[in-house]
Motif scaffolding. Sequence first.
Motif: not given
Lengths: 258, 254
Positions: A95-96, A102-104, A62-66, A162-163
């Motif tokens: 992101l930060l 939020f995604m996490t 998810v993080a990579l594609f975000t 994630t960041n």
Amino acid sequence: MNAWARVGREVLLALRNTGRALVMLGEAIVNIRHVFSRQNRYETIHQMFVSGIKSLGVITVVALFTGMILALQTGLELRRFGQEVNIGTAVTVVLLREMGPFMTGLIIAASVGSAIAAQMGTMVVAEEIAALEIMSINPVRFLVMPRLVALALIMPFLTMYTNAVGILGGAIVGYTQLGVSFTAYFDNCTRFAENKDLFVGLFKAIIFGVIVVTVACHQGFATTEGAVGVGRSTRRTVIIAFLTILTMGYFITRMFYK
Amino acid sequence: MIRFEKVHKRLGGRVVLDGVDLQIEPGETFFIVGASGAGKSVTLKHMVRLLTPDAGRVWVGDDCVSTARGHKLEQIRSRFGVLFQGAALLNWISAGENVGLPLLERTNKPEHEIEKLAREKLALVGLAEAYDKMPAELSGGMRKRVGLARAIITAPEIVLYDEPTSGLDPVTSRAIDQLIDSLRRELGITSVVVTHDLHSALAIATRIAMLDEGRVVALGTPEQFIKSPNEKVQQFLESQYITKRGAWEKAAAL
Ligand SMILES: Nc1ncnc2c1ncn2[C@@H]1O[C@H](COP(=O)(O)OP(=O)(O)OP(=O)(O)O)[C@@H](O)[C@H]1O
Ligand SMILES: [Mg+2]
């Protein structure tokens, strides 16, 4: 019952449930003093492992594609002004401040939150919670507190991860699609992002972790009617945690950025 | 020791207990029998306030458990050991740790001593080898016995058993009966046993009560119970080939 009465009833029920969930949260916080007791210390570490390590796979994707999407979207716009080198800043700040926690939070709500609700619900149905009460074992201290501590501790680390992965994703898109070199990208990343962005994001992450555990445990404990009830508690947990994370995210942002 | 005063309870929109009066004396092995859904488990749960009466009261000794709260309730509950109908073991710790859990939580005993006691209790229920097994690896009957070991490890004054022998083979069932009986004879423990198994009841009960549609319809010593004129009681006895004419005579006549 007419429509207004029904709406009023729902609102009152929601308020009552919120109140109860907050009381439970308060009790869990009071019980944090027992976190190193012989009954609890392994449980907390175990929960950190379960909720942290096991979600890493999803979080990575998810993080990579975000990060990649953020870089692509902002990059295409910025390129019109010849500013594509600034995607580093755009991706990092977004992101930060916002997307990382939020995604996490959403991923943890969907994976860990639903799992906690299902486990608590199953324990209610199997009379295990009743058995704990008979043994004078406070379920909040025994079950909620370790999960609360575990998620509150692990969420900032997951969010930093994630960041980092998201920023990396942005770099890949920048290099392959927009012709921004890695050095230019990473240089740009660190130039404008502030420490405040990071810390507000991590603060959010902790709050989101607390939200997930509170909602999941409260819904799980409120399970009635067997296996069907467990399914219902799980679904409600995900929905309520999503909505709460979304709204709390907004208010925390407003609190720090005026 | 335990007294029910006109206890009424509605659950899920229907009356489950309809004015139950019971008095269980210290040192009794009191059996509660009745059809499925008669309210036996609900009755047991009232004794430790997992349920609260809609009307009426439940007393444990001199304490009214139905209104007790906080520390008082904890104190009353600590006099009990409870075997739940589904055993209610925690599935992420081993059988032995489940048995030791009440001691780990309630006392300051060192862990090696708790382990020793847990092994003793497991041996008592015929599961000496099961200490390290996880609940999911055990059969239903074995889980039951682990639950029983957990119920008695704190040496409670009163033990509640919800169907201790259901799902067990006859030989193990009789061993569990003997265990319950020895707890009464050797330690003076008061037991309340819910069961469908009349053979257990007739063998070790001091008194038997029959619940039907939320009421106590028959109550007495095993001898009195067998002779009860109540139709439900006689049906129940006959369904397990226990009749006034004798089981074998009846079987031979079939
Ligand atoms: N939490 C509950 N909510 C709604 N109804 C309940 C609840 N607990 C029990 N009941 C109802 O109360 C009745 C009596 O239940 P109880 O568990 O006491 O039966 P039982 O005599 O123990 O039966 P069994 O031998 O099958 O265990 C049942 O009809 C059951 O559906
Ligand atoms: Mg029952």
